[in-house]
Design a protein around this motif. Structure first.
Motif, PDB file in Angstrom:
ATOM      1  N   UNK A 265     -71.362 101.285 -15.057  1.00  0.00           N
ATOM      2  CA  UNK A 265     -72.467 102.331 -15.806  1.00  0.00           C
ATOM      3  C   UNK A 265     -71.937 103.767 -15.729  1.00  0.00           C
ATOM      4  N   UNK A 266     -70.841 103.921 -14.808  1.00  0.00           N
ATOM      5  CA  UNK A 266     -70.348 105.662 -14.826  1.00  0.00           C
ATOM      6  C   UNK A 266     -69.157 105.513 -15.925  1.00  0.00           C
ATOM      7  N   UNK A 267     -68.707 104.235 -16.349  1.00  0.00           N
ATOM      8  CA  UNK A 267     -67.428 104.444 -17.235  1.00  0.00           C
ATOM      9  C   UNK A 267     -67.888 104.725 -18.593  1.00  0.00           C
ATOM     10  N   UNK A 268     -67.046 104.760 -19.588  1.00  0.00           N
ATOM     11  CA  UNK A 268     -67.356 105.036 -20.858  1.00  0.00           C
ATOM     12  C   UNK A 268     -66.798 103.784 -21.659  1.00  0.00           C
ATOM     13  N   UNK A 269     -67.637 103.291 -22.696  1.00  0.00           N
ATOM     14  CA  UNK A 269     -67.128 102.109 -23.381  1.00  0.00           C
ATOM     15  C   UNK A 269     -66.817 102.459 -24.784  1.00  0.00           C
ATOM     16  N   UNK A 270     -65.722 102.355 -25.451  1.00  0.00           N
ATOM     17  CA  UNK A 270     -65.358 102.838 -26.699  1.00  0.00           C
ATOM     18  C   UNK A 270     -65.066 101.473 -27.498  1.00  0.00           C
ATOM     19  N   UNK A 271     -65.982 101.361 -28.794  1.00  0.00           N
ATOM     20  CA  UNK A 271     -65.645 100.229 -29.831  1.00  0.00           C
ATOM     21  C   UNK A 271     -64.894 101.056 -30.743  1.00  0.00           C
ATOM     22  N   UNK A 272     -63.653 100.258 -31.097  1.00  0.00           N
ATOM     23  CA  UNK A 272     -62.808 100.482 -31.966  1.00  0.00           C
ATOM     24  C   UNK A 272     -62.516  99.609 -33.132  1.00  0.00           C
ATOM     25  N   UNK A 273     -61.900 100.322 -34.262  1.00  0.00           N
ATOM     26  CA  UNK A 273     -61.435  99.333 -35.391  1.00  0.00           C
ATOM     27  C   UNK A 273     -60.156  99.671 -35.805  1.00  0.00           C
ATOM     28  N   UNK A 274     -59.280  98.929 -36.113  1.00  0.00           N
ATOM     29  CA  UNK A 274     -57.981  99.339 -36.820  1.00  0.00           C
ATOM     30  C   UNK A 274     -57.288  97.920 -37.221  1.00  0.00           C
ATOM     31  N   UNK A 275     -56.008  98.112 -37.922  1.00  0.00           N
ATOM     32  CA  UNK A 275     -55.364  97.106 -38.170  1.00  0.00           C
ATOM     33  C   UNK A 275     -53.767  97.540 -37.914  1.00  0.00           C
ATOM     34  N   UNK A 276     -53.077  96.651 -38.187  1.00  0.00           N
ATOM     35  CA  UNK A 276     -51.591  96.944 -38.064  1.00  0.00           C
ATOM     36  C   UNK A 276     -51.342  97.795 -39.393  1.00  0.00           C
ATOM     37  N   UNK A 277     -51.768  97.399 -40.643  1.00  0.00           N
ATOM     38  CA  UNK A 277     -51.824  98.129 -42.021  1.00  0.00           C
ATOM     39  C   UNK A 277     -52.295  99.493 -41.867  1.00  0.00           C
ATOM     40  N   UNK A 278     -53.033  99.892 -40.752  1.00  0.00           N
ATOM     41  CA  UNK A 278     -53.587 101.321 -40.687  1.00  0.00           C
ATOM     42  C   UNK A 278     -52.849 102.097 -39.346  1.00  0.00           C
ATOM     43  N   UNK A 279     -51.697 101.536 -38.814  1.00  0.00           N
ATOM     44  CA  UNK A 279     -51.060 102.143 -38.110  1.00  0.00           C
ATOM     45  C   UNK A 279     -51.828 102.381 -36.738  1.00  0.00           C
ATOM     46  N   UNK A 280     -52.931 101.733 -36.454  1.00  0.00           N
ATOM     47  CA  UNK A 280     -53.667 101.690 -35.347  1.00  0.00           C
ATOM     48  C   UNK A 280     -55.179 102.051 -35.671  1.00  0.00           C
ATOM     49  N   UNK A 281     -55.883 102.470 -34.800  1.00  0.00           N
ATOM     50  CA  UNK A 281     -57.469 102.979 -34.749  1.00  0.00           C
ATOM     51  C   UNK A 281     -57.843 103.793 -35.966  1.00  0.00           C
ATOM     52  N   UNK A 282     -58.677 103.379 -36.770  1.00  0.00           N
ATOM     53  CA  UNK A 282     -59.085 104.340 -37.716  1.00  0.00           C
ATOM     54  C   UNK A 282     -60.601 104.796 -37.614  1.00  0.00           C
ATOM     55  N   UNK A 283     -61.358 103.821 -37.025  1.00  0.00           N
ATOM     56  CA  UNK A 283     -62.780 104.326 -36.601  1.00  0.00           C
ATOM     57  C   UNK A 283     -63.145 103.852 -35.218  1.00  0.00           C
ATOM     58  N   UNK A 284     -64.150 104.312 -34.523  1.00  0.00           N
ATOM     59  CA  UNK A 284     -64.354 104.399 -33.366  1.00  0.00           C
ATOM     60  C   UNK A 284     -65.686 105.099 -32.776  1.00  0.00           C
ATOM     61  N   UNK A 285     -66.351 104.578 -31.645  1.00  0.00           N
ATOM     62  CA  UNK A 285     -67.609 105.291 -31.329  1.00  0.00           C
ATOM     63  C   UNK A 285     -67.601 104.964 -29.881  1.00  0.00           C
ATOM     64  N   UNK A 286     -68.365 105.954 -28.959  1.00  0.00           N
ATOM     65  CA  UNK A 286     -68.598 105.635 -27.639  1.00  0.00           C
ATOM     66  C   UNK A 286     -69.931 104.995 -27.633  1.00  0.00           C
ATOM     67  N   UNK A 287     -70.103 103.906 -26.979  1.00  0.00           N
ATOM     68  CA  UNK A 287     -71.165 103.157 -26.829  1.00  0.00           C
ATOM     69  C   UNK A 287     -72.115 103.616 -25.758  1.00  0.00           C
ATOM     70  N   UNK A 288     -73.370 103.894 -26.114  1.00  0.00           N
ATOM     71  CA  UNK A 288     -74.399 103.817 -25.256  1.00  0.00           C
ATOM     72  C   UNK A 288     -75.337 102.942 -24.963  1.00  0.00           C
ATOM     73  N   UNK A 289     -75.951 102.606 -23.768  1.00  0.00           N
ATOM     74  CA  UNK A 289     -76.817 101.394 -23.553  1.00  0.00           C
ATOM     75  C   UNK A 289     -78.085 101.393 -24.427  1.00  0.00           C
ATOM     76  N   UNK A 290     -78.503 102.914 -24.867  1.00  0.00           N
ATOM     77  CA  UNK A 290     -79.686 103.091 -25.470  1.00  0.00           C
ATOM     78  C   UNK A 290     -79.629 102.878 -27.011  1.00  0.00           C
ATOM     79  N   UNK A 291     -78.153 102.740 -27.347  1.00  0.00           N
ATOM     80  CA  UNK A 291     -77.946 102.716 -28.875  1.00  0.00           C
ATOM     81  C   UNK A 291     -77.451 101.272 -29.140  1.00  0.00           C
ATOM     82  N   UNK A 292     -77.513 100.483 -28.338  1.00  0.00           N
ATOM     83  CA  UNK A 292     -76.891  99.066 -28.590  1.00  0.00           C
ATOM     84  C   UNK A 292     -78.003  98.321 -29.219  1.00  0.00           C
ATOM     85  N   UNK A 293     -77.402  97.457 -30.235  1.00  0.00           N
ATOM     86  CA  UNK A 293     -78.301  96.704 -31.168  1.00  0.00           C
ATOM     87  C   UNK A 293     -78.685  95.388 -30.189  1.00  0.00           C
TER      88      UNK A 293
END
Length: 858
Positions: A265-293
């Motif tokens: 619970x004290x750590x930060x969880x980052x969800x990220x999206x990227x591809x080889x063709x985008x040279x790495x991550x191009x979208x990301x967000x910090x996940x919070x328990x209250x905002x999880x689907x």
């Protein structure tokens, strides 16, 4: 770092090194490099490469099978103003080099010309990275330094890597995520800990590395996070110093994010999206328990600064449920594909003044306006004329409470349409009750899944009754460390584990590895570490021949004549000892029986040198090295460095005496101080098989008593594969229903931790048919079925009913010969033993008899 933007990744590293020369940069197995030492290594190595003829603009293929030297190789290549092409022996490097046409190949610090006349790569290209997939189908992506630098700087505005962090380089260098895992920490003054191959593959070893190296930041794929969460104790995970979890490269289940945010619970969880063709991550967000689907997958997050994402074609409104192709634009895009203009034109396009990449990922916009991945366009296949989304099949199975991972594969039989087969890995404590691999109780404290009942009986007698590996002074102390090279279904490892000894077991044949892993779980063998690899004279990859009808003969060095001789010798022994009372039937059918048993399947496998294993596993003493590797025993010993020989105290090897090999091995061991004894294998006289026992005279340990320290059988929950199939089929549209569900003790994974779909497809294609007749049991009143059932019952010594499998009911090749011999004499003169091997279920065998009669009728 200075205010002036660095020109490339190496210049950026040099800037950090000048500011923090004595800070730890790379923590390698057995070594540590400060930033100053790292840049000195890069500079010296680059000078050496220039002296060998490397000039700016070249593309250099780098062998990345051993990550530590390869890591410094690729950094030196970039320091020369060149681009690197990672070549992994596990992924058909010849196919990659043939398509990419690098100017040079680099291995063991030696530069070798390959295609020196090719045009130079464009200025500013850092690397050419193959995308995932088969070597023939992968795309070769040219990625500029500036694209990587932009993405890393933008990403760290969110993740905030600091010099106090210790980050794990977990991805193999042949995967694009390795670039992020290496350079994101280094460009911000942090320390990078490099994991070895064993630690990447084994969750126990990985957790130990995270704990001992005080890792603070873990960047990996969701599949590996799920494996860690399901195989490790929550308290052990919570006790780590992880303060940052970064997940990418696959859709991220909301349930997985919820588990990790609860665990840490004290750590930060980052969800990220990227591809080889985008040279790495191009979208990301910090996940919070209250905002999880509540369920499903996490959205990809917000685009990083300067990056744009959109659906193509654009959806009319959010939340309409429709999926479309995800497109990306921004300064992080790759230059394009090398020598693949058709793919370049399809995937990269300029619209309204902006350059876009069409990702191949399908996505939708949810009710909150967030983009959520829904699958891959290339994972849709046609079955019986209907479009089937394999992702939907997998997602449905993963909702079963016992299923950890699922992989759906379209398999095509000759002259048939594709059918969907699914492999599942269940959560710990669960196993599939697979009728093709029945559960067998060998004694009060030992039960196993088996491939071939006669083989299991033979191995059990050898190991538990006759103790062939503990003769001539060979002992297994209670605190021993044992190497089991050629574990098969795990009986020897289990016998040692019952004495609380530590075992490193190696089984390279994927189908047999699966059974071995299940048996270790069934018998709570916590002291055994199983690796899906062979031991050999050099690390890399090889091709192994697996014989489903004779798994003990599976080999890296197939020799049909030698294998046939072994089977003949075993059969002769059984006839001589009275185990078989119909020698005439055996002689009639011998050729067919042996041909059927030696129908092999080829599988790629990893090969490791034993010395590398001893170093990476921290093994200081080897009490016993057991070798049963079918003509590769000399290769195993050749993989031991001289510095490690004093650590090895006892050896027992099954030796195939080919070209004087037995005498040669005896001589080698004598020169290293061993006393040796040899004896012919009594079960295979005439096949040149011998046991070699070697023991150091100074080794004085007392054997443990197996009876006093017996193991505990795990009360695993057994799931019926038919019930699981019915469960998933009731939740899918008719077109998406799989034809079969197969349980795997461990899901094959790529080096990056993702499920290895190619390996799963090979396993499913080689899997034996279910023990149940597809036609059911409605033939019980058929006179022919009754007659054949009576014959089977007589020969097998047990009642047999329609639906039963001959070989899983105790049948052997010799009893099969007796069945066919009797049927030949009673009206089926043309019948071959192959018919029983090909149709081992009673109903199917009787149907084959009927067809045979019809075909031969005048």
């Amino acid at each position: 770092m200075s205010d002036r933007a660095p020109a490339d990744l190496i210049a950026a590293l040099q800037t950090v090194a000048r500011a923090k020369p004595e800070v730890s940069a790379l923590r390698l197995p057995g070594d540590r490099l400060t930033y100053s030492q790292m840049t000195d290594h890069i500079r010296e190595h680059a000078d050496t490469l220039r002296q060998q003829g490397l000039t700016p603009g070249a593309l250099v293929g780098v062998d990345v099978s051993q990550s530590v030297p390869a890591l410094l190789d690729l950094l030196a290549v970039m320091a020369c103003g060149c681009a690197y092409l990672p070549l992994d022996p596990a992924h058909d490097p010849e196919q990659i080099t043939g398509r990419a046409k690098p100017h040079f190949l680099l291995r063991d610090a030696t530069l070798v010309p390959f295609a020196p006349d090719e045009a130079p790569v464009t200025d500013g290209i850092a690397y050419v990275m193959p995308t995932s997939g088969t070597a023939a189908a992968s795309k070769l992506v040219e990625v500029p330094h500036q694209a990587v630098l932009h993405n890393l700087a933008a990403l760290n505005q969110l993740t905030e890597i600091t010099p106090e962090d210790r980050c794990l380089l977990l991805a193999p260098l042949s995967f694009s995520s390795s670039v992020r895992q290496l350079f994101l920490p280094l460009l911000h003054g942090a320390s990078v800990v490099v994991a070895d191959e064993t630690q990447r593959q084994d969750p126990d070893a990985l957790l130990a590395l995270i704990a001992t190296e005080h890792i603070t930041s873990l960047d990996t794929v969701p599949s590996l996070l799920a494996l860690l969460a399901d195989t490790q104790e929550p308290d052990a995970l919570a006790a780590t110093g992880l303060s940052r979890i970064m997940a990418a490269s696959e859709p991220i289940p909301a349930a997985l994010a919820r588990r990790w945010t609860t665990l840490l619970p004290e750590s930060r969880f980052f969800a990220m999206y990227g591809l080889t063709e985008t040279a790495g991550i191009i979208a990301a967000h910090l996940v919070t328990a209250s905002a999880l689907p509540g369920d499903g997958y996490l959205p990809i997050g917000d685009p990083l600064p300067g990056t744009h994402v959109a659906l193509h074609p654009r959806q009319e409104k959010p939340g309409d449920g429709r999926s479309a192709m995800l497109a990306v634009s921004g300064p992080g895009l790759a230059r394009g594909y090398r020598y693949q203009q058709g793919e370049q034109d399809t995937r990269f396009a300029t619209r309204e003044g902006r350059r876009w990449h069409l990702t191949g990922d399908l996505a939708r916009v949810d009710e909150a306006g967030r983009i959520v991945l829904t699958g891959r366009a290339d994972r849709q296949v046609k079955v019986a004329g209907k479009l089937v989304d394999l992702n939907a099949v997998e997602t449905t199975l993963r909702t079963h409470p016992a299923v950890l991972e699922a992989v759906a594969i379209p398999l095509t039989a000759p002259d048939q349409d594709p059918r969907i087969h699914v492999a599942v890995q269940l959560r710990p404590g669960h196993l599939i009750d697979d009728s093709a691999h029945p559960l067998r109780q060998l004694d009060a404290q030992l039960r196993v899944l088996e491939a071939n009942p006669p083989e299991t009986t033979h191995m059990y007698e050898e190991i538990y009754r006759h103790r062939v590996y503990e003769r001539h002074g060979i002992v297994v102390p209670s605190d021993a460390t044992v190497i089991d090279a050629g574990a098969n279904i795990g009986l020897f490892s289990l016998s040692v584990a019952q004495r609380a000894a530590r075992v490193l077991a190696f089984e390279p044949c994927p189908p047999t590895y699966q059974l071995c892993a299940a048996n270790l779980q069934l018998n709570a063998a916590a002291t055994v570490q199983l690796l899906g690899a062979a031991l050999g004279r050099r690390s890399g990859t090889a091709e192994i021949t697996w014989y489903p009808g004779a798994t003990g003969l599976s080999t890296l060095h197939p020799d049909p004549v030698a294998e046939a001789a072994t089977l003949h010798a075993i059969a002769r022994r059984e006839i001589q000892t009275g185990a078989v009372d119909d020698a005439e039937a055996w002689r009639e059918q011998a050729a067919d029986i042996i041909e059927r048993k030696l129908r092999g399947h080829l599988f790629p496998c990893r090969v490791l040198r034993l010395s590398e294993v001893l170093d990476t596993a921290g093994v200081n003493e080897v009490d016993l090295l057991k070798i049963d590797v079918q003509k590769a025993e000399a290769d195993v010993l050749a993989g031991v460095d001289e510095r490690h020989w004093p650590r090895i105290h006892q050896i027992v090897a099954e030796v195939h005496d080919i070209d004087g090999r037995l005498a040669d091995l005896v001589h080698q061991l004598h020169t290293r101080g061993f006393h040796t004894v040899t004896e012919a294998d009594p079960m295979s006289q005439g096949a040149s098989l011998h046991y070699l026992y070697a023991r150091r005279p100074s080794y004085a340990r007392s054997p443990a008593s197996p009876a006093a320290t017996s193991g505990t059988v795990c009360e695993a929950v057994l799931l019926d594969e038919r019930n699981l199939l019915a469960w998933v089929n009731s939740r899918l549209p008719h077109s998406h229903r799989p034809a079969a569900v197969t349980g795997l003790a461990r899901m094959p994974r790529t080096p990056s931790g993702k499920p290895d779909r190619r390996a799963v497809a090979r396993l499913l294609a080689a899997a034996p048919a279910s023990g149940q007749s597809a036609a059911g049991h409605h033939n019980a009143d058929d006179p022919q079925v009754q007659a054949v059932a009576a014959l089977w019952s007589e020969i097998l010594g047990r009642p047999v009913a329609p639906g039963q499998h001959f070989f899983l009911s105790g049948g052997t090749s010799l009893s099969a010969a007796r069945v066919v011999s009797r049927l030949r004499r009673s009206g089926h003169p043309q019948l071959s033993v192959r018919a029983l091997f090909d149709h081992p279920v009673l109903d199917a065998f009787c149907a084959a008899l009927t067809r045979s009669q019809e075909d031969t009728a005048p």
